[in-house]
Write an enzyme that holds these catalytic residues in place. Structure first.
Site, PDB file in Angstrom:
ATOM      1  N   ASP A 182       0.836  -1.208   0.000  1.00 36.85           N
ATOM      2  CA  ASP A 182       0.000   0.000   0.000  1.00 36.85           C
ATOM      3  C   ASP A 182       0.869   1.256   0.000  1.00 36.85           C
ATOM      4  OD1 ASP A 182      -2.090  -1.821   0.272  1.00 36.85           O
ATOM      5  OD2 ASP A 182      -2.175  -1.589   2.448  1.00 36.85           O
TER       6      ASP A 182
ATOM      7  N   GLY B 197       3.496  -1.677  12.347  1.00 43.29           N
ATOM      8  CA  GLY B 197       2.269  -0.911  12.203  1.00 43.29           C
ATOM      9  C   GLY B 197       1.884  -0.751  10.748  1.00 43.29           C
TER      10      GLY B 197
END
Length: 291
Positions: free
Chosen positions: A241, A276
């Protein structure tokens, strides 16, 4: 110029495990953290941190205002995000010591975005803007057709892979980004490789630690390989992403595709050294300063 991202917004729940569970196996987690995620939110944050103007088209539930606020803090225009009665999407992520993961996603409000909301947002778009989509929301085909008619450059990250979803948007795409597994699935379903018959001007196939391959109509779709940057990865979640967001931000800023890919590779390499998702995507200064 603006990147309009029809994208998911999730609450990511990370569980640290010694190893990823096999079918039927129960494992204990010693850590649990919550963060902003979803492929759409990740890409919006990445593009915004790469100095693009990003407007996010999406939806959250009554429990999702914190996610909208977080996106705003990261520089994303959140005005097109609707609040619905359906719970906000969320993901359960098992993460092992080597940085590999298993992910289960509940779509929630991400799958209830209305055509009216998409049309209203895109009514403010200008020809030459970029429309970005993934497969974690609904109405991608409608958005792709609408964006194409409006003269937008339509980009699509084909994940999670769905042959039906890809077939619906394929006629309207200008840019297709997918990983090597998804590319193999696309070839199996359609028999089409990057090239004139596929009908997409730019195709990028990411290969994780092996880099990526770039195909473009301008050079006859000859495959151009790019090496990844070797790093000690601690969490690969969201790396793709980050790559996509940074690449499109580079294109939006007028960079040559090869230059945009180089920056995107560097951003995703830096990102996997952190644990994360959206919350740890590096900004452009960090990427340019990183060696």
């Amino acid at each position: 110029m603006t990147i309009w991202n029809l994208g998911s917004i999730n609450s990511d729940h990370f569980y640290g495990v010694d190893h990823l569970p096999e079918p039927g196996e129960t494992v204990l987690s010693e850590t649990m953290e919550r963060g902003l995620g979803g492929k759409g939110a990740n890409m919006s944050v990445a593009a915004a941190r790469a100095a693009a103007h990003v407007s996010h088209i999406g939806a959250v539930g009554p429990d999702g205002q914190w996610a909208v606020d977080r996106l705003t803090e990261y520089g994303v225009d959140t005005r097109p995000i609707a609040q619905l009665d359906t719970p906000t999407g969320h993901a359960v992520i098992a993460l092992d010591a080597a940085g590999e993961n298993h992910i289960i996603v509940f779509p929630g409000a991400n799958r209830e975005i209305s055509r009216d909301a998409i049309g209203l947002a895109l009514s403010e778009a200008a020809p030459g803007d970029i429309l970005l989509m993934q497969n974690e929301t609904n109405e991608q085909a409608y958005a792709a057709e609408t964006g194409s008619k409006l003269g937008l450059k339509v980009a699509y990250a084909a994940a999670p892979f769905s042959a039906q979803a890809v077939r619906q948007v394929l006629p309207h795409l200008d840019i297709l980004v997918l990983n090597h597994i998804e590319m193999a699935q696309l070839v199996e379903e359609t028999g089409l490789l990057p090239g004139p018959k596929l009908g997409v001007d730019t195709v990028i196939v990411t290969k994780g630690a092996a880099g990526c391959v770039f195909y473009d109509r301008s050079n006859g779709f000859d495959a151009i390989g790019f090496d990844a940057i070797p790093v000690d990865a601690v969490d690969t979640t969201g790396a793709g992403d980050t790559f996509t967001g940074y690449f499109l931000a580079g294109i939006d800023r007028g960079m040559a595709p090869e230059e945009a890919i180089g920056t995107a590779i560097k951003a995703s390499a830096l990102m996997v050294t952190r644990r994360g998702t959206a919350d740890v995507i590096p900004d452009l200064k960090e990427v340019l300063d990183w060696s």
